[in-house]
Design an enzyme around this catalytic site. Structure first.
Site, short mmCIF file in Angstrom:
data_model
loop_
_atom_site.label_atom_id
_atom_site.label_comp_id
_atom_site.label_asym_id
_atom_site.label_seq_id
_atom_site.Cartn_x
_atom_site.Cartn_y
_atom_site.Cartn_z
NE ARG A 166 18.85 54.79 53.03
CZ ARG A 166 17.99 54.14 53.83
NH1 ARG A 166 18.19 52.86 54.13
NH2 ARG A 166 16.92 54.75 54.30
CE1 TYR B 163 44.22 48.08 46.62
CE2 TYR B 163 42.15 47.81 47.81
CZ TYR B 163 43.06 48.62 47.13
OH TYR B 163 42.80 49.95 46.99
CG ASP C 73 39.00 40.14 46.04
OD1 ASP C 73 38.77 40.10 44.81
OD2 ASP C 73 39.24 41.20 46.65
CE LYS D 262 40.87 47.74 40.95
NZ LYS D 262 39.97 48.14 42.03
#
Length: 392
Positions: free
Chosen positions: A50, A102, A173, A198
């Site tokens: 983690r 988005y 972004d 992406k």
């Protein structure tokens, strides 16, 4: 001499000349949750996955290098990355955000961040006076450029100047262009966001997100938050993104070539009322893109003469897939109204220019002629169908 970006996609310069991991060329997948310690107070450098994992760490170093940052953090999804960056702020803080984002980002800001006491001004950052929206509790500016899906282009350096004058964070972004075509940190941004699902992954086969920064203070805060929230990317997914990044450059170049050809073809179609692609000289952001990026990408949006025409195209495509997402090797066509922006209120969608006649293309790396032949067939069949069986 600085390494070229295609080389950076493959090699970490500081590891060259080493034969780590038994000489494995493909970086190994360390599929482990925990790590043994030699003794109390001694560590291999890894304690619990983690917190960190060797495969994820290697990926993060590659992405940081590509964005010219000092640190990159890999997350389970792009939305996990954006959710965590919002944890840098406290109730009462104000953020200026682009109006055309988005849909998942809009949903997060409106339904989660606002609930947690953050305040937002949603504006068209590419054309409005951003500075006039800054007030005493403003902490950050958040943009996409180009925006999703209307392809608005914002001058990153100009916005960075505003941010610095008012001691604000500039968060960009960079998903649509990837580090191959654009590096916002070089232009004054403080944090870069990527949906690694992406273009970085590039194969529509896994989910990932990234935050990259060039500031030690931000890196320290983000590292504390990622280990606390547990949203880091898993080892196998880290390996898939590593593998995808190796071909980032050649994929981006081929997809962009195809996008130019499709954009020009769409302009010749009478059923298309508008083609929105920053690579076209008539796009209002074309000159800014030439100044701040090395390419125009492979995302384009177009408006059709009617919703019926748009829906017919979606039902007829075969090689081109009607699917959500973007940035993979396959060409995808998306219907923002019911997919990426389904949770965005209709009045906001329409204000941004997203109508029931809007389609978004993520152009892939197929042979351009095959893509054009499919589009020609689909458009011809749709025109005949909507004209009652008569060819126009």
């Amino acid at each position: 001499m600085a390494r070229g970006i295609n080389t950076k996609c493959l090699h970490l310069e500081e590891e060259e000349g080493c034969c780590n991991n038994y000489g494995s060329i493909s970086f190994p997948i360390y599929q482990t949750a925990t790590y043994a310690h030699p003794a109390v107070g001694q560590s291999t450098g890894f304690d619990y996955s983690r917190l960190q994992n060797p495969t994820r760490e290697h990926l993060e170093r590659i992405v940081a290098t590509l964005e010219n940052g000092i640190d990159a953090l890999a997350f389970s999804t792009g939305m996990a990355a954006i959710t965590l960056v919002m944890e840098l702020f406290k109730p009462g803080d104000h953020l200026i955000v682009d109006a055309d984002l988005y849909g998942g980002s809009i949903r997060l800001f409106d339904n989660v961040s606002a609930k947690n006491g953050l305040q937002f001004s949603r504006i068209d950052c590419w054309k409005e006076d951003v500075e006039s929206y800054v007030n005493e509790n403003t902490k950050a500016i958040y943009i996409e450029t180009p925006t999703n899906p209307m392809m608005n282009v914002t001058d990153i350096a100009a916005l960075a100047d505003i941010a610095k004058r008012h001691d604000l964070l500039l968060i960009v972004d960079n998903t649509f262009l990837s580090p191959y075509f654009q590096n916002p940190l070089n232009l004054g941004a403080d944090i870069v966001v990527h949906s690694g699902t992406k273009f970085l992954g590039g194969h529509n086969d896994t989910l990932a997100g990234f935050l990259v920064t060039n500031r030690e203070d931000i890196s320290e805060k983000l590292r504390f938050l990622i280990k606390t929230t547990g949203s880091g990317l898993a080892p196998f997914d880290s390996w898939l993104i590593l593998r995808g990044i190796k071909t980032l450059g050649i994929r981006m170049e081929q997809a962009q070539k195809n996008a130019f050809k499709i954009a020009e073809w769409l302009k010749t179609q009478k059923a298309v009322t508008r083609v929105i692609y920053p690579g076209l000289p008539e796009h209002p952001g074309h000159e800014i893109m030439k100044k701040q990026a090395r390419g125009f990408g492979s995302m384009l949006t177009f408006q059709l003469e009617s919703p019926e025409f748009a829906l017919s195209i979606l039902s007829k495509v075969r090689m081109i897939k009607f699917a959500e997402s973007l940035g993979g090797v396959e060409t995808l066509v998306t219907y923002p109204t019911t997919q990426t922006h389904a949770d965005v209120p209709e009045e906001i969608r329409e204000r941004n220019g997203i109508t029931r006649s809007t389609l978004r293309l993520s152009v892939g790396i197929e042979d351009a002629q095959d893509l054009l032949e499919e589009l020609e067939k689909v458009f011809a069949e749709t025109e005949e169908e909507l004209n009652g069986g008569k060819k126009s």
